[in-house]
Design an enzyme around this catalytic site. Structure first.
Site, short mmCIF file in Angstrom:
data_model
loop_
_atom_site.label_atom_id
_atom_site.label_comp_id
_atom_site.label_asym_id
_atom_site.label_seq_id
_atom_site.Cartn_x
_atom_site.Cartn_y
_atom_site.Cartn_z
N ASN A 7 0.86 -1.18 0.00
CA ASN A 7 0.00 0.00 0.00
C ASN A 7 0.91 1.24 0.00
OD1 ASN A 7 -1.84 2.01 0.46
ND2 ASN A 7 -2.68 1.15 2.34
N ARG A 91 -2.70 -2.06 -3.34
CA ARG A 91 -3.88 -1.22 -3.13
C ARG A 91 -3.77 -0.02 -4.08
NH1 ARG A 91 -5.91 1.76 2.41
NH2 ARG A 91 -7.83 2.53 1.51
N HIS A 180 -12.93 3.13 0.18
CA HIS A 180 -12.95 2.10 1.23
C HIS A 180 -13.64 0.82 0.72
CE1 HIS A 180 -12.98 5.39 4.59
NE2 HIS A 180 -11.75 4.97 4.38
N ARG A 241 -11.55 15.97 7.55
CA ARG A 241 -12.29 16.32 6.32
C ARG A 241 -13.70 16.78 6.66
NH1 ARG A 241 -11.08 10.71 3.37
NH2 ARG A 241 -9.32 10.36 4.75
N GLU A 384 -8.32 -5.16 5.18
CA GLU A 384 -8.18 -4.85 3.75
C GLU A 384 -7.04 -5.64 3.13
OE1 GLU A 384 -8.38 -0.91 5.30
OE2 GLU A 384 -9.40 -0.21 3.50
#
Ligand code: ADP
Length: 397
Positions: A7, A91, A180, A241, A384
Site C-alpha cells: 500500500n 492497493r 474504502h 475532512r 483490507e
C-alpha cells in the site's frame, strides 16, 4: 502460498506478507519518509519482534528493495528466498469507471491507472510507483491491482450521478465513485458468514468509521449506494475532512478568506471535520476524552458525527426497503462502545436493539445486538490486506 500486499502513499509504504494457508500475516512493516531525510523502515516479524532500519530511501524502488531485503533477512526475515512470494497485490485508490474488480496488471491496466491520475492525484502516482518498482525488482512475479473504488461500481446510475450538466460527466467523468471499497466488501462478506446467510439474501449497512469514514448500503452482496463521492472528501464529517457541505460555502469562504483553489482544497481536507469543530484533535479518542471533561465543542463534534451516521443509516435503510444488519468497522467502529451506543440509540424503527453488555467488546468479531433484535448489529474488524491477498491469489492461481 505467500502473497505480498503493498500500500504505497506519497512518502510512505505499508506492507504485509500473508500466508494464504493460515490467512495470517507473517511479516508486517512500514517505510516512512521516502524521498526525505531520515527515512526509516520498521519491520515486524510474525511474533511481533521489531526491527528498525534507517537508510537513504530516495524513491519507491529503493523502498521496495529494502522491504524485499528485510523479508529474506536470515535473522528477522519471513522467507528464505524471494521465489517463495507467489504474487503481489497492490492497493490502488482510483480505478475510475473502468475497474469493477481487481485485475492482473499488464500494460493496458497500467495505462488505465495512469488515466485515473486526475481523479486521484495524491494517491494514484505513488500506487503506480509501487507497481513499477515491484515489476522491476521481482521480474516474472504477477502484480495485481485492487481498487478502493471497484466494489462501488455496482451502484445504479441514479445513485452515482450528481445534479450537474451531463456534459461534465462525459467530459470529466464527474460522478460518485466511493472509496474504502475493499473494507466494505470484506466486512460484508464476513457478515454473511456470521449471520449464516448467503450474501444474496442480505441487506447490509456497513459503517467504516475511522480517521476517514464512509457508509455503504449493500444489497444482495452488491454496493447500491455509498457516502463518499467523486473524492474521499464527501459524506460524513471525518477526522480532518469536512464531509458534505452546501457547495456554495466553498466559493463564499474562498472570497471571504481570499484564498485560491489549492488552499481551499487543503483546508477542507486537513483543517475541518472533528478537528475543525472541536479545536482539540482529529483523533476520536482525544475528542471523546475532552467531551467527557466538559469541553462543549468536543461534544458538539461528536454529536455532529453521530447525527450524520444516523442520517445515513436511515437513508440507506429507506433506499434498500429495510436492513438486516448494521456493521461497525475501522478504528472508531471497532473500538468505541460509546459511539456505537449513541449511533444505535432509538433505532427501533428499523428493529435495532443493542445488547449493552456485548457492546463493550473491542476489536473482535461479534454480534452485539440482543437475541431478538430484528436488525442485527455486528462489530467486524476490517482486514483490507487479507482481502487484497485473497483477490490476488484468486486471480493469479
Ligand atoms: P484510518 O482511516 O487512518 O485507517 P483507523 O481506522 O485506524 O483510521 O481509525 C483511527 C481512528 O480510530 C482515530 O480517530 C482513533 O482515535 C479512533 N479510535 C481508535 N481506538 C479508539 C477507541 N478505543 N475509542 C474511540 N476511538 C478510537
Amino acid at each position: 502460498m505467500k502473497i505480498l500486499v503493498i500500500n504505497c502513499g506519497s512518502s510512505s509504504l505499508k506492507y504485509q506478507l500473508i500466508d494464504m494457508t493460515t490467512k495470517t500475516n507473517i511479516s508486517i512493516g512500514l517505510v516512512e519518509r521516502i524521498g526525505l531525510e531520515g527515512a526509516i523502515l520498521t519491520h515486524r516479524t510474525a511474533s511481533g519482534e521489531k526491527e528498525v532500519i534507517t537508510a537513504e530511501i530516495p524513491d519507491h524502488t529503493a523502498a521496495i528493495g529494502l522491504v524485499l531485503k528485510a523479508l529474506v533477512d536470515p535473522k528477522y526475515g519471513a522467507v528464505k528466498e524471494l521465489k517463495e512470494i507467489y504474487a503481489v497485490g497492490h492497493r490502488v485508490l482510483h480505478g475510475g469507471h473502468k475497474f469493477s474488480a481487481s485485475v492482473i496488471v499488464d500494460d493496458a491496466v497500467m495505462e488505465a491507472i495512469v488515466e485515473c491520475i486526475p481523479l486521484g492525484p495524491l494517491h494514484n502516482p505513488p500506487n503506480i510507483a509501487g507497481i513499477e518498482a515491484c515489476q522491476k525488482l521481482m521480474p516474472g512475479v504477477s502484480q495485481v491491482a485492487v481498487f478502493d473504488t471497484a466494489f462501488h461500481q455496482t451502484m445504479p446510475d441514479y445513485a452515482y450521478m450528481y445534479g450537474l450538466p451531463y456534459e461534465l460527466y462525459e467530459k470529466y467523468k464527474i460522478r460518485r465513485y466511493g472509496f474504502h471499497g475493499t473494507s466494505h466488501k470484506y466486512v460484508s462478506q464476513r457478515a454473511a458468514v456470521l449471520l449464516e446467510k448467503p450474501p444474496e439474501d442480505l441487506k447490509l449497512i456497513s459503517c467504516h468509521l475511522g480517521n476517514g469514514s464512509s457508509i455503504t448500503a449493500i444489497r444482495g452482496g452488491k454496493c447500491i449506494e455509498t457516502s463518499m463521492g467523486f473524492t474521499p472528501l464527501a459524506g460524513l464529517l471525518m477526522g480532518t475532512r469536512c464531509g458534505d457541505l452546501d457547495p456554495a460555502i466553498v466559493a463564499y469562504v474562498m472570497g471571504k478568506e481570499n484564498i485560491g483553489i489549492d488552499q481551499i482544497n487543503d483546508y477542507m481536507n486537513k483543517k475541518c471535520g472533528v478537528l475543525g469543530v472541536s479545536g482539540v484533535s482529529s483523533d476520536f479518542r482525544d475528542v471523546e476524552a475532552a467531551a467527557n471533561l466538559g469541553n462543549d465543542r468536543a461534544r458538539l463534534a461528536l454529536d455532529i458525527f453521530v447525527h450524520d451516521v444516523r442520517k445515513y443509516i436511515g437513508a440507506y435503510a429507506a433506499a434498500m426497503d429495510g436492513v438486516d444488519a448494521i456493521i461497525f468497522t475501522a478504528g472508531v467502529g471497532e473500538n468505541s462502545a460509546s459511539m456505537r451506543a449513541a449511533i444505535c440509540d432509538k433505532m427501533s424503527y428499523i428493529g435495532v436493539s443493542l445488547d449493552q453488555e456485548k457492546n463493550k467488546t473491542r476489536g473482535q468479531e461479534l454480534d452485539i445486538s440482543e437475541i431478538n433484535s430484528a436488525c442485527k448489529v455486528l462489530v467486524i474488524p476490517t482486514n483490507e490486506e487479507l482481502m487484497i491477498a485473497v483477490d490476488t491469489l484468486e486471480l493469479t492461481r
